[in-house]
Design a protein around this motif. Structure first.
Motif, mmCIF file in Angstrom:
data_model
loop_
_atom_site.group_PDB
_atom_site.id
_atom_site.type_symbol
_atom_site.label_atom_id
_atom_site.label_comp_id
_atom_site.label_asym_id
_atom_site.label_seq_id
_atom_site.Cartn_x
_atom_site.Cartn_y
_atom_site.Cartn_z
ATOM 1 N N ARG A 325 0.832 -1.207 0.000
ATOM 2 C CA ARG A 325 0.000 0.000 0.000
ATOM 3 C C ARG A 325 0.868 1.259 0.000
ATOM 4 O O ARG A 325 0.536 2.258 -0.660
ATOM 5 N N MET A 326 1.979 1.233 0.752
ATOM 6 C CA MET A 326 2.896 2.377 0.750
ATOM 7 C C MET A 326 3.499 2.582 -0.639
ATOM 8 O O MET A 326 3.633 3.712 -1.111
ATOM 9 N N LEU A 327 3.862 1.473 -1.284
ATOM 10 C CA LEU A 327 4.439 1.566 -2.620
ATOM 11 C C LEU A 327 3.422 2.132 -3.611
ATOM 12 O O LEU A 327 3.755 2.974 -4.452
ATOM 13 N N GLU A 328 2.164 1.690 -3.501
ATOM 14 C CA GLU A 328 1.114 2.217 -4.380
ATOM 15 C C GLU A 328 0.879 3.709 -4.129
ATOM 16 O O GLU A 328 0.689 4.485 -5.072
ATOM 17 N N ARG A 329 0.860 4.102 -2.850
ATOM 18 C CA ARG A 329 0.671 5.513 -2.532
ATOM 19 C C ARG A 329 1.814 6.352 -3.087
ATOM 20 O O ARG A 329 1.594 7.444 -3.647
ATOM 21 N N ALA A 330 3.038 5.831 -2.991
ATOM 22 C CA ALA A 330 4.187 6.546 -3.539
ATOM 23 C C ALA A 330 4.076 6.664 -5.052
ATOM 24 O O ALA A 330 4.457 7.683 -5.639
ATOM 25 N N ALA A 331 3.542 5.615 -5.706
ATOM 26 C CA ALA A 331 3.359 5.667 -7.160
ATOM 27 C C ALA A 331 2.344 6.744 -7.540
ATOM 28 O O ALA A 331 2.501 7.442 -8.547
ATOM 29 N N GLN A 332 1.296 6.895 -6.734
ATOM 30 C CA GLN A 332 0.321 7.952 -6.989
ATOM 31 C C GLN A 332 0.962 9.340 -6.864
ATOM 32 O O GLN A 332 0.726 10.220 -7.695
ATOM 33 N N ILE A 333 1.767 9.518 -5.812
ATOM 34 C CA ILE A 333 2.463 10.793 -5.621
ATOM 35 C C ILE A 333 3.418 11.044 -6.782
ATOM 36 O O ILE A 333 3.520 12.163 -7.306
ATOM 37 N N MET A 334 4.108 9.984 -7.211
ATOM 38 C CA MET A 334 5.032 10.115 -8.329
ATOM 39 C C MET A 334 4.285 10.526 -9.591
ATOM 40 O O MET A 334 4.765 11.333 -10.396
ATOM 41 N N GLY A 335 3.083 9.975 -9.785
ATOM 42 C CA GLY A 335 2.266 10.362 -10.923
ATOM 43 C C GLY A 335 1.916 11.836 -10.889
ATOM 44 O O GLY A 335 1.936 12.523 -11.926
ATOM 45 N N LEU A 336 1.578 12.347 -9.687
ATOM 46 C CA LEU A 336 1.264 13.776 -9.556
ATOM 47 C C LEU A 336 2.487 14.636 -9.893
ATOM 48 O O LEU A 336 2.358 15.678 -10.559
ATOM 49 N N LEU A 337 3.662 14.201 -9.452
ATOM 50 C CA LEU A 337 4.880 14.954 -9.755
ATOM 51 C C LEU A 337 5.137 14.990 -11.261
ATOM 52 O O LEU A 337 5.509 16.030 -11.817
ATOM 53 N N ILE A 338 4.944 13.827 -11.919
ATOM 54 C CA ILE A 338 5.182 13.762 -13.360
ATOM 55 C C ILE A 338 4.196 14.670 -14.097
ATOM 56 O O ILE A 338 4.566 15.395 -15.032
ATOM 57 N N LEU A 339 2.914 14.634 -13.685
ATOM 58 C CA LEU A 339 1.930 15.510 -14.318
ATOM 59 C C LEU A 339 2.271 16.977 -14.098
ATOM 60 O O LEU A 339 2.105 17.808 -15.001
ATOM 61 N N LYS A 340 2.763 17.269 -12.882
ATOM 62 C CA LYS A 340 3.161 18.643 -12.594
ATOM 63 C C LYS A 340 4.329 19.066 -13.485
ATOM 64 O O LYS A 340 4.316 20.148 -14.097
#
Length: 594
Positions: A325-340
């Motif tokens: 779950r932590m890894l998935e949450r980090a992937a979501q945050i990483m997605g937001l950074l990439i979109l930004k």
């Protein structure tokens, strides 16, 4: 119970028989008691076949259990010599075991392979031959009325089994079935206990896991707010999850790594980890193991249906659900950074492209506001001395423009799309070398042919340089040049085609040379211009020219006579022929370009 007939008349034989029976019974009950002390299923199975082997005295013994799929599987053996025999699986309706299961009673044969009293299974028969099994006795393992398996005693010589042997093995099997059932219940109880223990974690453990997850979430949020990137996320995950963390972009290229163990991170960066590919296909997460004992857990970085990359956790122990779950949450945050980052890059490209367009459409001199805007982006307009135009038959101008924008900081320039062409304003001392460098990089990044033309800028007239480079880029395609980086200089002989300031010169030259033929063709729907082009293209050879035009020789001769009547008898002289050939070539190229 009456005595066996053969012992009624001989007291010594009777005493010997009774003594043997007492020893067998004593051994039977002693063995049965020992079985009750065992709890592990595998230990009970091994002990049963060992005790049966000692008790019955045959060459070997083995035990098979009836599975829910109807197959009888060999679980333990004693005295066997063939390793393949211990892998036997037999349908429940075949062999001696099939009869025992069907009847719930003992059964035996003096020669298994020769008997036709029981159905044979070819796979099992093939295993019997290397084992050398001949005589076979099977007795049921009964729990109530249910047969759970069969206990076998076998000899490698042909013989019958006596009633006493059958009775002794059957009695032992009754005790063995009880011990076996108890062991199975013990295993089930222990498994249920483990599941219960796993299901009911203590409140303290649950609270600790929640606090840990909350801490990671807060840290990830801070990374976004502080403008961090992939390196910070990888380091944060390693601090909480240990092992190694690798960040992949949408192409599978490693963009960041972090690990406390160099060997683990090297393993994580091996090409195409299975977990990464599985996560990409599912759009969620996947976990795999490799031959080195490492666990690889990957979470896909997604934005809707768009794959942006993946996060890979590699370590020596299996990840817990909370780790995933932590890894998935980090992937979501990483997605937001990439979109930004993508949004920022898009805005940067748009601003750069707008300033590029202003410079290309405006007439000298450059306005102070334009200089100020360029200076704010780190660009000195006074140094922009080369315009580069790039075009591909397979890639869009916007895609090429993005590639040029990524390269523009190296030459302190501006890049974008203008009038359907990808363009770059650059500061470079050598336009030819700049064209070659840009071409080589675009060729590698796009993976397809691309034409690049670099034109020097004079008197801050970027518009003229852009028009020359663009026209030359189109001319290269008409000339069959599809993959090259160059300046316009090698194509100077065709300058009339792409130098917009000399367009009137081209019109006058074509009018003086070809206008009579062009007018004749236009009014009479003839093909004199095409005929003359083919004639010169075939070096004046009449046969080849007629073949190329697919006309009869008489037709060709009539057309050439008509050309002579229009242009004059001197049209074949060297100077006049050269003028006509150049005019025909320029006319053809301009037609293609326009």
């Amino acid at each position: 119970m009456s005595e066996p007939p053969e012992l009624r008349t001989s007291s010594p034989d009777l005493a010997s028989y009774r003594l043997r029976r007492e020893r067998e019974l004593g051994s039977l009950y002693a063995t049965a008691r020992s079985l009750t002390a065992l709890g592990e299923l595998d230990a009970v199975l091994a002990s049963i076949v060992h005790a049966a082997h000692e008790l019955i005295g045959t060459d070997f013994t083995y035990l098979s259990l009836l599975g829910p799929d109807g197959e009888v599987t060999l679980k333990a053996s004693e005295g066997t010599i063939s390793s393949t025999f211990n892998e036997a699986r037999v349908p429940s309706g075949t062999g001696v075991g099939g009869r025992v299961i069907a009847t719930g009673a003992p059964a035996w044969v003096s020669n298994y392979l020769k008997t036709r009293d029981v159905p044979h299974d070819r796979t099992f028969d093939d295993l019997v031959i290397p084992e050398g099994m001949v005589a076979l006795l099977g007795v049921p393992l009964l729990v109530g009325e249910e047969v759970i398996g069969v206990l076998f005693a076998a000899d490698r010589t042909e013989r019958p089994f006596e009633h006493d042997e059958v009775a002794l093995l059957s009695a032992f099997a009754d005790h063995a079935a009880i011990a076996l059932n108890n062991a199975r219940l013990y295993d089930e109880s222990r498994s249920a206990l483990k599941q219960l223990q796993a299901a009911f974690l203590t409140i303290e453990q649950q609270v600790a896991m929640m606090e840990r997850a909350q801490s990671v979430h807060e840290s990830l949020t801070n990374v976004v707010l502080k403008g961090g990137g992939a390196d910070e996320i990888a380091q944060l995950l390693v601090e909480h999850l240990k092992g190694a963390v690798t960040v992949f972009d949408r192409t599978g290229t490693v963009t960041a790594t972090c690990s406390l163990d160099a060997e683990v991170v090297q393993s994580a960066q091996r090409p195409s980890p299975d977990a990464v590919e599985q996560a990409r296909q599912s759009g969620r997460w996947a976990t795999t193991t490799d031959g080195t004992g490492l666990w690889h857990s990957a979470a896909a970085i997604q934005a809707g249906d768009t794959h942006l990359g993946a996060l890979l956790l590699t370590r020596t122990e299996e990840p817990a659900p909370v780790d995933i779950r932590m890894l998935e949450r980090a992937a979501q945050i990483m997605g937001l950074l990439i979109l930004k980052e993508t949004a920022v890059a898009a805005a940067e490209e748009r601003v750069s492209g707008e300033l590029l367009t202003e410079l290309l459409v405006s007439a000298p001199p450059v306005r102070p506001t334009q200089r100020a805007r360029a200076h704010a982006r780190g660009v000195d307009i006074n140094l922009l001395n080369v315009v580069v135009v790039a075009k591909s038959a397979t890639k869009s101008a916007s895609e090429i423009g993005r590639r040029l924008h990524a390269q523009s900081p190296e030459w302190n320039g501006l890049a974008g799309e203008h009038l359907g062409r990808a363009a770059l304003l650059a500061a470079a001392p050598d336009p030819a070398r700049l064209a070659e460098t840009v071409h080589r990089r675009l060729r590698r990044e796009l993976g397809s042919a691309v034409r690049v033309v670099a034109e020097p800028v004079t008197d801050d007239n970027w518009r003229k340089a852009f028009e020359l480079a663009g026209k030359c880029c189109d001319l290269m395609q008409s000339l069959g040049v599809t993959d090259r980086g160059s300046t316009a200089e090698p194509f100077a002989m065709f300058a009339l085609l792409f130098d917009t300031e000399r367009a009137s010169d081209l019109d006058r030259f074509l009018a003086d040379s070809l206008q009579p033929l062009l007018s004749y063709d236009r009014h009479r729907s003839t093909q004199l211009v095409a005929t003359l082009s083919s004639y010169f293209g075939n070096s004046g050879n009449l046969t080849r020219t007629a073949g190329a035009l697919q006309v009869h020789m008489n037709t060709l001769l009539k057309r050439l006579d008509r050309v002579e009547s229009i242009l004059g008898a001197d049209w074949r002289t060297p100077d006049r022929a050269l003028q006509l050939q150049v005019a025909l070539r320029l006319h053809d190229l301009r037609t293609r370009i326009e």
